[in-house]
Structure formats: structure tokens, C-alpha cells
Enzyme design. Structure first.
Site, PDB file in Angstrom:
ATOM      1  N   LYS A  33     -24.706  31.789 -21.304  1.00  0.00           N
ATOM      2  CA  LYS A  33     -24.473  31.296 -22.667  1.00  0.00           C
ATOM      3  C   LYS A  33     -22.996  31.269 -23.027  1.00  0.00           C
ATOM      4  O   LYS A  33     -22.547  30.378 -23.749  1.00  0.00           O
ATOM      5  CB  LYS A  33     -25.252  32.133 -23.682  1.00  0.00           C
ATOM      6  CG  LYS A  33     -24.723  33.533 -23.926  1.00  0.00           C
ATOM      7  CD  LYS A  33     -25.540  34.244 -24.986  1.00  0.00           C
ATOM      8  CE  LYS A  33     -25.027  35.654 -25.237  1.00  0.00           C
ATOM      9  NZ  LYS A  33     -23.687  35.689 -25.806  1.00  0.00           N
ATOM     10  N   THR A  34     -22.218  32.250 -22.548  1.00  0.00           N
ATOM     11  CA  THR A  34     -20.790  32.277 -22.884  1.00  0.00           C
ATOM     12  C   THR A  34     -20.085  31.071 -22.272  1.00  0.00           C
ATOM     13  O   THR A  34     -19.226  30.439 -22.912  1.00  0.00           O
ATOM     14  CB  THR A  34     -20.137  33.581 -22.395  1.00  0.00           C
ATOM     15  OG1 THR A  34     -20.840  34.691 -22.958  1.00  0.00           O
ATOM     16  CG2 THR A  34     -18.677  33.652 -22.816  1.00  0.00           C
ATOM     17  N   ASP A 217     -22.758  32.945 -32.222  1.00  0.00           N
ATOM     18  CA  ASP A 217     -23.275  33.599 -31.019  1.00  0.00           C
ATOM     19  C   ASP A 217     -24.260  34.694 -31.418  1.00  0.00           C
ATOM     20  O   ASP A 217     -24.185  35.243 -32.520  1.00  0.00           O
ATOM     21  CB  ASP A 217     -22.093  34.199 -30.241  1.00  0.00           C
ATOM     22  CG  ASP A 217     -22.492  34.658 -28.852  1.00  0.00           C
ATOM     23  OD1 ASP A 217     -23.578  34.273 -28.379  1.00  0.00           O
ATOM     24  OD2 ASP A 217     -21.706  35.405 -28.235  1.00  0.00           O
ATOM     25  N   GLU A 218     -25.194  35.032 -30.524  1.00  0.00           N
ATOM     26  CA  GLU A 218     -26.175  36.104 -30.754  1.00  0.00           C
ATOM     27  C   GLU A 218     -26.892  35.910 -32.107  1.00  0.00           C
ATOM     28  O   GLU A 218     -27.039  36.843 -32.894  1.00  0.00           O
ATOM     29  CB  GLU A 218     -25.495  37.482 -30.712  1.00  0.00           C
ATOM     30  CG  GLU A 218     -24.762  37.797 -29.427  1.00  0.00           C
ATOM     31  CD  GLU A 218     -25.695  38.092 -28.251  1.00  0.00           C
ATOM     32  OE1 GLU A 218     -26.932  37.968 -28.413  1.00  0.00           O
ATOM     33  OE2 GLU A 218     -25.194  38.437 -27.164  1.00  0.00           O
ATOM     34  N   GLN A 248     -34.539  38.753 -27.155  1.00  0.00           N
ATOM     35  CA  GLN A 248     -33.606  39.883 -27.114  1.00  0.00           C
ATOM     36  C   GLN A 248     -33.212  40.327 -28.524  1.00  0.00           C
ATOM     37  O   GLN A 248     -32.155  40.925 -28.722  1.00  0.00           O
ATOM     38  CB  GLN A 248     -32.357  39.518 -26.303  1.00  0.00           C
ATOM     39  CG  GLN A 248     -32.656  39.258 -24.832  1.00  0.00           C
ATOM     40  CD  GLN A 248     -31.392  39.042 -24.026  1.00  0.00           C
ATOM     41  OE1 GLN A 248     -30.616  39.961 -23.778  1.00  0.00           O
ATOM     42  NE2 GLN A 248     -31.175  37.808 -23.592  1.00  0.00           N
ATOM     43  N   ARG A 605     -31.426  43.710 -17.272  1.00  0.00           N
ATOM     44  CA  ARG A 605     -30.051  44.136 -16.943  1.00  0.00           C
ATOM     45  C   ARG A 605     -29.871  44.225 -15.430  1.00  0.00           C
ATOM     46  O   ARG A 605     -28.743  44.245 -14.932  1.00  0.00           O
ATOM     47  CB  ARG A 605     -29.740  45.523 -17.537  1.00  0.00           C
ATOM     48  CG  ARG A 605     -29.774  45.671 -19.061  1.00  0.00           C
ATOM     49  CD  ARG A 605     -29.044  44.570 -19.769  1.00  0.00           C
ATOM     50  NE  ARG A 605     -29.974  43.523 -20.162  1.00  0.00           N
ATOM     51  CZ  ARG A 605     -29.588  42.332 -20.584  1.00  0.00           C
ATOM     52  NH1 ARG A 605     -28.307  42.023 -20.646  1.00  0.00           N
ATOM     53  NH2 ARG A 605     -30.477  41.417 -20.932  1.00  0.00           N
TER      54      ARG A 605
END
Length: 677
Positions: A33-34, A217-218, A248, A605
Site C-alpha cells: 500500500k505504501t 492512509d490506514e 486490520q 506478520r
């Protein structure tokens, strides 16, 4: 012209090229995503021919904002510094600084943190007549107060709720106090800009004209106020792109509203939804169980993580079942050694757990085995004041040093002030003795008799301490005797004075009970004697060497809660405590859907290897009680994992032969020694 879509997959490319109108980018774990945010920012600058200062990117951490600006700058040069990237709170501060007069604030207004807000609440409550006010938790008061401010409420929904009644009285007083002080609190950094926009349409028009494109973002972590800020900024041009993953969304307990991302297309007609489902982080074996668990949540956007087509399937995730949580903590060390023997470094390994209390046992085992570790996003068990205090008591009772003695001399308070400490210190230097030795000779230092008697009592306590905890009550464990002794000497009452409420005291005392359990594991292996006690203190103090950890680049095992691990990734993840009442948590996990998302975050993770552990029994209130496996663990099809009900991984043929060879060699060595004797 620079090709901002180079190297992107089709979905990422589609998101980068969509530069007009509302866009929801559902970015699954590890989906890049970044990279998409950076490339989309560059694409807008290049295609729309606008200035960098006309793009606003709202993030949740300053670190994320810096990274985005740096990565764009690496490709477009110095002009990237004019991009407006920052947190919601820094955005609010920017607006209020510029329009402070219209916001009713002085030019040099201050910003106060939650600690300052709590102190104001305490002061205001002290002037309110309410017989029950002493029992109120100020943190809870502040939380409810901010919720009311966010929603615009002014009266209780439940008139019988004492907290709501108190908040109704406090709210106008609190707001007025902030005005008198000329400050803004964190909640105000979000609320005041919205008030400013509502009361001054010209200000809102100016801000909208400045920011022609807005990205967030997020987005799954936004609350109601943050969503309203976004709407205010983009309601005219509608050039809004939000990036997030509803799977998430794990911060509902602090106000995050998952419906913001679930209902985003309903709020913005014609919204384009693009799913980034290709995971570049984890092996297909890990991704498959993540999908299996999260699919059980019903309120979610339909999204399935898909592995990178070039990725090897990888080892199946492994489940280990242990008799109790003591064994679980010990075996974490075995897992770490297993992976370091295979070429991983300690820094490649992360140990994840649901609540901070689980970390203490793991820390103790890592210290005992001299495995370097670091705590991310929280206070380490052995960095807690109460743990350091108790270890200092044991140190002074066995093999004293000046640092430990200074730590305990007034914990609990004994009326031994700084002037007395300084007098003893000067006398000790003059006669060439260590500080604690000089303290025993307090009369020679000229200390008053009354204070000297307190010093004498402390030394008597220390002289008796080892014997009393080792042999004082054979029906109790050494750890239980230690915790009980600390209560007897007034340490629990001393802690109570530093706690704002009984819940905080209970948590602090629970930390000492965990320390007692750690001591018991040493005694069970080494014996109930002073040698074992000293070994325990030495091992637990191992990292307290005064080294500058910022300069220490040694690879370290990472210890994290599930909340702290979000956004991170590790080659190896050891996820402990996969049991009912831990995940979902018995007191914190009322929202099972969010707890399942938390489990999903932990699983995703892992890049290459995933270990899931649970215990059959876990110690609570001094006794081992049976516990059930987490429902999320039971939702994983058995064929997707390798389960070891005995808690041990069988050795392969080569390892088995090596173990036998080592055993026979030891037998031969012992036989040779006996022949020589």
C-alpha cells in the site's frame, strides 16, 4: 516523464492511474500500500500539473508521513518538501495556528497532552460536591468526556450512570478551563478545526482551494471526527482516496470506527473500489490460514489475500500444545534456538502476545538464556519500577551494591531524605567504604538517631530476607513467599500511594506475582537455596549494564503485543497464548469480530515461518486452571497446519543420530571419569 506504474501489478497500477473522484483502496496485509500511495502522489503531480503543496496526505504516524515524503522526493527532487503530509492532529494544529483568531485562541496557544487533561479533570472534580467522586477513574471520565465532545452530546443517555452525571457537570467547566488557559487538548486539535469550518465558510473555502487532492492512509483506524474532517475537505471537488484494510481494524477500544471504511462507498457516490489482494510478504501456507480465519467475520468487504505467483508454498504453520504456561515460556527459547540453528538471526524472530502480562515470563527466559531482545511499543517487564525495586531488595540482601541500596532506601518511605543520603555518601568516601557499608555505620556519619533507627531496621530486614523467603513457609513457593514478604514490609501500601485507582494497583501487584513465578522456575531447576536466589538476580539484571541501547546494533528478538505489531513483518513469528480468554480476551474482547481481526494481524506478520502455541493450563490467582484453545485456532482446518500435541517437534533422522551420538559420548566420558577415580 517518469513512469509511476513501473513494476506494479494490475491492481496497484489501476489505483495509481485513478486520479479523479472518490477512491477506496482496500489494501490487504503485505500488499504494497505504501508503494501505491507514493506512486499515486507522483502520478497526480505529473498528470494534474498541480503544485506539491496542493496535495494533502493524512497519516496516523509522523514516521509514515516522513517515509512517503522521502520516497516521493527520491524521484521528483526537492519540490517534494512542499507536499503536505502529516497526522490528523498535526493538520488540525496547522489550521488552528493559521486561523487562531477566528478560532478564539491566542497567537501562541499551547497544546496539552492527556496527562495534563487528567490533572485538570482532577482539579475540577475536587471542587464538585459528590460523595462518590473519590471512586471515579479520571481516565474513564476523560474518555467519556471526549466521546461526548465528538458526538455533540450534552446530557446523559442513562441518568442512573454516575459517570455520565459527573461528565455532564464537568464538560462545560473543562472546556471553559481550556479557554482560560489558552490551550488546546488533543481532542480539540480535531474538534476546533471542524467548529471553525462550520462557523466560517470562508475559511473552509480557502482550505478546500489549497488542497485539491486528499489522501488518507490506514483509513480503517479513523474515528467519527476524523471522518468529518475528511468530508469537510473534499465535499466539493471529491478528489479523495483512502487506503486501508477493514480486516486490520483493531483499535475500536480507542474510538476507531470500522464503519468508516465499510460504508465509504455509500458516503461517496460513484466511488471506485480497488482491491489489493496480492500479498508480497507471507508464504502461501501462512496466507491460507489467515484467509480461513478472517472469512468468519461477516461485516467486511469481500477480499481474499492471494500469494505472489512466484512464491514457494513454504512450511505449514505449526501448533504446539504445552502442559502449562511455564513450559510454554521455556519452549519459546527452544524455538528461537531451532531457528537460529537454521541460519536465522535473533532479529528475524518476533514473539507476539495478546496482553502485556504474558511478556514477563518470556523476558525472564530470554534473560536467563542470554538471548538479546527488545520490547516494541510498550514498557519491558524488567523496566518496570516495581520489578526493579524487588530485584534491588534481593540484590541488597545477597550481594549489595550502591545503586540497588539507593533504590530501596526509601521504597517504601522511611523518612531517609536527600540530606541524610548525602551525609552518608560523603562519610563513605572519606573513609574509603562503599555507600551501603557506610550506611551501616550511620552513627559515624552524624545521622540523627531517629533516622538511623530506620536505616538499622532496613538492614535487619535485608539480613533476614533470604532465609524468610527460602525457608519461612515450606507450604508456599519461594516466589509466593517473596510477594507476601513485600506486602508485609509495606511495599504494597507504598505502591497504592502512587496509583490513581485500585485497578492500577492490581495490575502493578500482578507484575510482582509474575516475578514470583519467574523466581519459582529458577528454584524448581536449581534448588531452594541462596545460590539459586543469587543466580536469579544476576540473570534478571543482566541487561541493566548502562549500555547505550541506541548504539547497540546486536540483532534482538522482538517482543510485541498484537496491537503493537501492526504494520511490521518478521521472517519468523512465534504467536503465544492462543487460548480462549486471551484471544479473544476475557475482559477486553467483547467485540469478537475485532478480536478475530487482531488474530489475523498477528498471523499476517509472519513472512516465512509461523508458530502458534497454547497451554492446557494457565496460572491464575496462584493455581493452574484448565484453559481451552482459542476459537480462532479451532477454525483453522487441520490439514493446513502441523500440530504437536506433545509440545515437542520430533527430531529428523540426522538430528536423532546426532543426539544419540552425543548421549553415548557423555556416557563414555562419565565411565572414563569413574575408572580414573
Amino acid at each position: 516523464m517518469f513512469d509511476w506504474t513501473k513494476g506494479l501489478n494490475p491492481e496497484q497500477r489501476e489505483a495509481v492511474l485513478h486520479t479523479q473522484g472518490p477512491l477506496l483502496i482496500l489494501a490487504g496485509a503485505g500488499s504494497g500500500k505504501t508503494t501505491v500511495l507514493v506512486s499515486r502522489t507522483g502520478q497526480i503531480l505529473q498528470r494534474e500539473k498541480i503544485k506539491p503543496s496542493e496535495i494533502c496526505v493524512l497519516t496516523f504516524t509522523t514516521k509514515a508521513a516522513r517515509e512517503l515524503k522521502h520516497r516521493v522526493g527520491a524521484k521528483i527532487g526537492p519540490q517534494a518538501k512542499d507536499l503536505w503530509t502529516g497526522t490528523f492532529h498535526s493538520f488540525g494544529l496547522k489550521i488552528l495556528r493559521k486561523y487562531h483568531e477566528l478560532a478564539g485562541l491566542p497567537s501562541g496557544f499551547g497544546v496539552i497532552d492527556q496527562g495534563d487533561s487528567t490533572e485538570i479533570i482532577k482539579e475540577l472534580m475536587s471542587n464538585i460536591k459528590n460523595s462518590a467522586k473519590e471512586g471515579f477513574k479520571t481516565d474513564k471520565i476523560l474518555s467519556i468526556l471526549n466521546t461526548w465532545r465528538e458526538s455533540g452530546r450534552r446530557s446523559p443517555q442513562n441518568p442512573a450512570d454516575e459517570y455520565e452525571v459527573m461528565v455532564q457537570v464537568l464538560l462545560p467547566k473543562y472546556v471553559r478551563r481550556l479557554e482560560l488557559l489558552g490551550v488546546v487538548d488533543f481532542e480539540g486539535l480535531l474538534l476546533k478545526p471542524l467548529e471553525l469550518f462550520k462557523q466560517n465558510p470562508g475559511v473552509l473555502a480557502d482550505v478546500r482551494a489549497q488542497f485539491k487532492h486528499v489522501m488518507v492512509d490506514e483509513f480503517q483506524d479513523t474515528n467519527v471526527t476524523q471522518f468529518n474532517i475528511v468530508r469537510a475537505l473534499v465535499d466539493e471537488h471529491r478528489n479523495i482516496a483512502v487506503v486501508g484494510d477493514d480486516d486490520q481494524s483493531i483499535y475500536g477500544w480507542r474510538g476507531a470506527c470500522v464503519s468508516n471504511i465499510l460504508d465509504f462507498p455509500k458516503h461517496f457516490d460513484g466511488c471506485r473500489v480497488i482491491r489489493l489482494e496480492r500479498n508480497y510478504r507471507s508464504t502461501p501456507a501462512i496466507i491460507s490460514i489467515a484467509n480461513e480465519v478472517i472469512a468468519k467475520n461477516t461485516a467486511r468487504h469481500g477480499k481474499i489475500l492471494r500469494p505472489n505467483p512466484d512464491a514457494e508454498h513454504g512450511e505449514k504453520p505449526e501448533i504446539f500444545v504445552y502442559e502449562n504456561d511455564d513450559v510454554e515460556a521455556e519452549e519459546v527459547v527452544s524455538h528461537i534456538r531451532f531457528f537460529t540453528d537454521k541460519g536465522y538471526t535473533p532479529g528475524d524472530v518476533a514473539v507476539l502476545y495478546r496482553s502485556n502480562g504474558q511478556g514477563g515470563m518470556i523476558e525472564a527466559q530470554l534473560r536467563r538464556n542470554q538471548i538479546p531482545y527488545a520490547i516494541t511499543g510498550g514498557t519491558g517487564f524488567f523496566d518496570r519500577k516495581e520489578v526493579k525495586d524487588v530485584l534491588a531488595y534481593l540484590r541488597c540482601a545477597l550481594h549489595p551494591n550502591e545503586i540497588a541500596f539507593r533504590r530501596i532506601v526509601n521504597a517504601p518511605t522511611r523518612g531517609i531524605g536527600e540530606a541524610t543520603i548525602e551525609r552518608i555518601e560523603q562519610h563513605s568516601r572519606a573513609i574509603g567504604f562503599k555507600f551501603h557499608v557506610g550506611a551501616r555505620r550511620w552513627r559515624e556519619a552524624g545521622v540523627q538517631d531517629k533516622i538511623g533507627e530506620h536505616i538499622e531496621d532496613l538492614f535487619k530486614l535485608l539480613d533476614r530476607l533470604p532465609d524468610e523467603i527460602l525457608r519461612g513457609d515450606p507450604s508456599r513457593t519461594v516466589g509466593e513467599c517473596l510477594v507476601s514478604k513485600m506486602a508485609d514490609i509495606g511495599y504494597k501500601a507504598y505502591l497504592r500511594q502512587t496509583c490513581k485507582d485500585d485497578l492500577t494497583l492490581t495490575k502493578k501487584w500482578a507484575v510482582l506475582e509474575i516475578l514470583g513465578r519467574v523466581l519459582d522456575t529458577f528454584v524448581n531447576r536449581g534448588g531452594r537455596d541462596e545460590k539459586t536466589l543469587l543466580e536469579f538476580v544476576d540473570s534478571m539484571e543482566l541487561r541493566d549494564t548502562g549500555e547505550d541501547e541506541e548504539k547497540d546494533k546486536t540483532p534482538k528478538v522482538q517482543l510485541l503485543t498484537l496491537h503493537a505489531c501492526k504494520g511490521l513483518e518478521f521472517p519468523v513469528v512465534i504467536f503465544i497464548g492462543c487460548e480462549e480468554d486471551l484471544i479473544p480476551h476475557r475482559t477486553l474482547g467483547s467485540d469478537v469480530a475485532e478480536e478475530r481481526r487482531l488474530f489475523y494481524v498477528g498471523v499476517t506478520r509472519a513472512k516465512e515461518r509461523l508458530i502458534l502455541t497454547r497451554a492446557k493450563t494457565r496460572k491464575r490467582f496462584g493455581k493452574f486452571v484448565p484453559v481451552a484453545p482459542s476459537r480462532f485456532l479451532l477454525e483453522i482446518p487441520s490439514q493446513m497446519v502441523t500440530a504437536f500435541e506433545s509440545g515437542f517437534r520430533p527430531a529428523n533422522e540426522v538430528e536423532r543420530k546426532n543426539m544419540l551420538a552425543d548421549l553415548f559420548a557423555k556416557i563414555e566420558q562419565n565411565a572414563a571419569k569413574q575408572r580414573l577415580e
